[in-house]
Scaffold this motif. Structure first.
Motif, PDB file in Angstrom:
ATOM      1  N   LYS A  84       0.835  -1.206   0.000  1.00 25.54           N
ATOM      2  CA  LYS A  84       0.000   0.000   0.000  1.00 25.54           C
ATOM      3  C   LYS A  84       0.871   1.258   0.000  1.00 25.54           C
ATOM      4  CE  LYS A  84      -3.859   0.127   2.453  1.00 25.54           C
ATOM      5  NZ  LYS A  84      -4.759   0.217   3.615  1.00 25.54           N
ATOM      6  N   ALA A  85       1.944   1.241   0.790  1.00 31.22           N
ATOM      7  CA  ALA A  85       2.851   2.396   0.838  1.00 31.22           C
ATOM      8  C   ALA A  85       3.539   2.595  -0.511  1.00 31.22           C
ATOM      9  CB  ALA A  85       3.877   2.210   1.947  1.00 31.22           C
ATOM     10  N   ARG A  86       3.982   1.482  -1.140  1.00 29.15           N
ATOM     11  CA  ARG A  86       4.655   1.594  -2.433  1.00 29.15           C
ATOM     12  C   ARG A  86       3.710   2.145  -3.486  1.00 29.15           C
ATOM     13  NH1 ARG A  86       5.817  -3.654  -3.877  1.00 29.15           N
ATOM     14  NH2 ARG A  86       4.040  -3.629  -5.230  1.00 29.15           N
ATOM     15  N   LYS A  87       2.454   1.672  -3.485  1.00 30.75           N
ATOM     16  CA  LYS A  87       1.473   2.170  -4.461  1.00 30.75           C
ATOM     17  C   LYS A  87       1.167   3.638  -4.220  1.00 30.75           C
ATOM     18  CE  LYS A  87      -0.655  -2.197  -5.632  1.00 30.75           C
ATOM     19  NZ  LYS A  87      -1.880  -3.002  -5.624  1.00 30.75           N
ATOM     20  N   SER A  88       1.152   4.041  -2.959  1.00 27.70           N
ATOM     21  CA  SER A  88       0.921   5.451  -2.633  1.00 27.70           C
ATOM     22  C   SER A  88       2.043   6.317  -3.197  1.00 27.70           C
ATOM     23  CB  SER A  88       0.820   5.625  -1.121  1.00 27.70           C
ATOM     24  OG  SER A  88       0.760   6.979  -0.781  1.00 27.70           O
ATOM     25  N   VAL A  89       3.284   5.847  -3.043  1.00 23.88           N
ATOM     26  CA  VAL A  89       4.431   6.592  -3.591  1.00 23.88           C
ATOM     27  C   VAL A  89       4.338   6.646  -5.112  1.00 23.88           C
ATOM     28  CG1 VAL A  89       6.938   6.496  -3.900  1.00 23.88           C
ATOM     29  CG2 VAL A  89       5.949   6.166  -1.645  1.00 23.88           C
ATOM     30  N   GLU A  90       3.952   5.521  -5.744  1.00 29.51           N
ATOM     31  CA  GLU A  90       3.822   5.511  -7.200  1.00 29.51           C
ATOM     32  C   GLU A  90       2.736   6.476  -7.663  1.00 29.51           C
ATOM     33  OE1 GLU A  90       3.108   1.443  -8.244  1.00 29.51           O
ATOM     34  OE2 GLU A  90       5.193   0.861  -7.893  1.00 29.51           O
ATOM     35  N   ARG A  91       1.599   6.499  -6.946  1.00 28.78           N
ATOM     36  CA  ARG A  91       0.532   7.443  -7.320  1.00 28.78           C
ATOM     37  C   ARG A  91       1.000   8.879  -7.169  1.00 28.78           C
ATOM     38  NH1 ARG A  91      -2.891   3.727  -4.643  1.00 28.78           N
ATOM     39  NH2 ARG A  91      -2.705   4.942  -2.748  1.00 28.78           N
ATOM     40  N   ARG A  92       1.748   9.149  -6.091  1.00 24.87           N
ATOM     41  CA  ARG A  92       2.267  10.499  -5.882  1.00 24.87           C
ATOM     42  C   ARG A  92       3.232  10.873  -7.006  1.00 24.87           C
ATOM     43  NH1 ARG A  92       5.070  10.454  -0.796  1.00 24.87           N
ATOM     44  NH2 ARG A  92       3.351   9.171  -0.151  1.00 24.87           N
ATOM     45  N   TYR A  93       4.087   9.919  -7.417  1.00 22.62           N
ATOM     46  CA  TYR A  93       5.030  10.164  -8.500  1.00 22.62           C
ATOM     47  C   TYR A  93       4.283  10.410  -9.813  1.00 22.62           C
ATOM     48  CZ  TYR A  93       8.591   9.377 -12.016  1.00 22.62           C
ATOM     49  OH  TYR A  93       9.412   9.512 -13.093  1.00 22.62           O
ATOM     50  N   GLN A  94       3.244   9.604 -10.085  1.00 23.66           N
ATOM     51  CA  GLN A  94       2.470   9.795 -11.307  1.00 23.66           C
ATOM     52  C   GLN A  94       1.779  11.146 -11.309  1.00 23.66           C
ATOM     53  OE1 GLN A  94      -0.059   6.383 -11.330  1.00 23.66           O
ATOM     54  NE2 GLN A  94       1.515   5.030 -12.149  1.00 23.66           N
ATOM     55  N   ALA A  95       1.262  11.555 -10.162  1.00 20.26           N
ATOM     56  CA  ALA A  95       0.621  12.867 -10.065  1.00 20.26           C
ATOM     57  C   ALA A  95       1.643  13.962 -10.320  1.00 20.26           C
ATOM     58  CB  ALA A  95      -0.027  13.037  -8.696  1.00 20.26           C
ATOM     59  N   THR A  96       2.859  13.800  -9.775  1.00 24.13           N
ATOM     60  CA  THR A  96       3.913  14.780  -9.986  1.00 24.13           C
ATOM     61  C   THR A  96       4.292  14.833 -11.461  1.00 24.13           C
ATOM     62  OG1 THR A  96       4.729  14.360  -7.765  1.00 24.13           O
ATOM     63  CG2 THR A  96       6.228  15.472  -9.261  1.00 24.13           C
ATOM     64  N   LYS A  98       2.403  14.133 -14.004  1.00 22.49           N
ATOM     65  CA  LYS A  98       1.323  14.806 -14.729  1.00 22.49           C
ATOM     66  C   LYS A  98       1.391  16.317 -14.531  1.00 22.49           C
ATOM     67  CE  LYS A  98      -1.931  10.965 -14.590  1.00 22.49           C
ATOM     68  NZ  LYS A  98      -3.175  10.454 -13.997  1.00 22.49           N
ATOM     69  N   GLU A  99       1.699  16.750 -13.302  1.00 22.29           N
ATOM     70  CA  GLU A  99       1.816  18.178 -13.042  1.00 22.29           C
ATOM     71  C   GLU A  99       2.966  18.781 -13.838  1.00 22.29           C
ATOM     72  OE1 GLU A  99       2.196  18.625  -8.839  1.00 22.29           O
ATOM     73  OE2 GLU A  99       0.163  17.915  -8.448  1.00 22.29           O
ATOM     74  N   VAL A 100       4.089  18.070 -13.897  1.00 25.45           N
ATOM     75  CA  VAL A 100       5.237  18.567 -14.666  1.00 25.45           C
ATOM     76  C   VAL A 100       4.870  18.649 -16.139  1.00 25.45           C
ATOM     77  CG1 VAL A 100       7.571  17.965 -15.431  1.00 25.45           C
ATOM     78  CG2 VAL A 100       6.979  17.808 -13.021  1.00 25.45           C
ATOM     79  N   ALA A 101       4.173  17.645 -16.651  1.00 28.04           N
ATOM     80  CA  ALA A 101       3.760  17.674 -18.061  1.00 28.04           C
ATOM     81  C   ALA A 101       2.832  18.862 -18.327  1.00 28.04           C
ATOM     82  CB  ALA A 101       3.073  16.366 -18.427  1.00 28.04           C
ATOM     83  N   ASN A 102       1.897  19.113 -17.418  1.00 23.90           N
ATOM     84  CA  ASN A 102       1.002  20.267 -17.581  1.00 23.90           C
ATOM     85  C   ASN A 102       1.777  21.577 -17.545  1.00 23.90           C
ATOM     86  OD1 ASN A 102      -1.305  18.735 -17.833  1.00 23.90           O
ATOM     87  ND2 ASN A 102      -1.788  18.810 -15.650  1.00 23.90           N
ATOM     88  N   LEU A 103       2.737  21.683 -16.626  1.00 25.15           N
ATOM     89  CA  LEU A 103       3.551  22.900 -16.554  1.00 25.15           C
ATOM     90  C   LEU A 103       4.375  23.089 -17.827  1.00 25.15           C
ATOM     91  CD1 LEU A 103       4.782  22.779 -12.849  1.00 25.15           C
ATOM     92  CD2 LEU A 103       3.192  24.408 -13.861  1.00 25.15           C
TER      93      LEU A 103
END
Length: 159
Positions: A84-96, A98-103
């Motif tokens: 669960k912790a690893r998936k949380s980190v992966e989701r956070r990385y994916q969100a980051t 996506k934010e970088v791509a939008n920027l």
């Protein structure tokens, strides 16, 4: 939690696991197997010492299996937490990401807009391609097309 409750119940009986050292491992296993498959009416036909030995072997074997099951359950719970912790980190990385791509898209569109405003296009200067590429018909102006001599203080220059 049922496993832990059962394990606590079996341990509350108070059997000392060291009593297995008095009997050979093979004989202890045989007594435990007998206790696992024999119905109660057959155990009733055993003598009191054999019946007690079979029940004690069965209870100690049950305690071992319940302990192993509790350890396995603990391992699965801990593994689940790490997953669960690893998936949380992966989701956070994916969100980051996506934010970088939008920027980057916003930055790219901003740069394109600034470039469009900073560099005028040929249409905005309203000059034709021929006017841009062909030399002027008369140079210098008012010379009538004849070469003109320009005098400087030291040399005469023909244009």
């Amino acid at each position: 939690m049922a496993i832990l409750e059962r394990l606590a119940y079996v341990r509350a009986i108070g059997l000392d696991p060291k009593i297995t050292e008095r009997v050979s491992e093979w004989r202890f296993g045989q007594l435990a197997r007998e206790g696992a498959v024999a119905p109660a009416f057959i155990l009733d036909e055993y003598g009191p010492r054999h019946r007690r030995a079979t029940l004690v072997a069965q209870l100690l074997e049950l305690e071992t299996r319940l302990s192993d099951a509790a350890v396995g359950m603990f391992d699965r719970l801990i593994l689940g937490l790490f997953t669960k912790a690893r998936k949380s980190v992966e989701r956070r990385y994916q969100a980051t990401a996506k934010e970088v791509a939008n920027l980057m898209r916003m930055l790219s569109s901003t740069i394109e807009a600034r470039m469009r405003n900073a560099i005028p296009s040929r249409r905005s200067t309203r000059r034709s391609a021929g006017a841009v590429c062909s030399p002027p018909s008369r140079w210098p102006p008012n010379s009538g097309g004849k070469p003109t001599k320009i005098r400087s203080s030291r040399h005469a220059i023909n244009i």
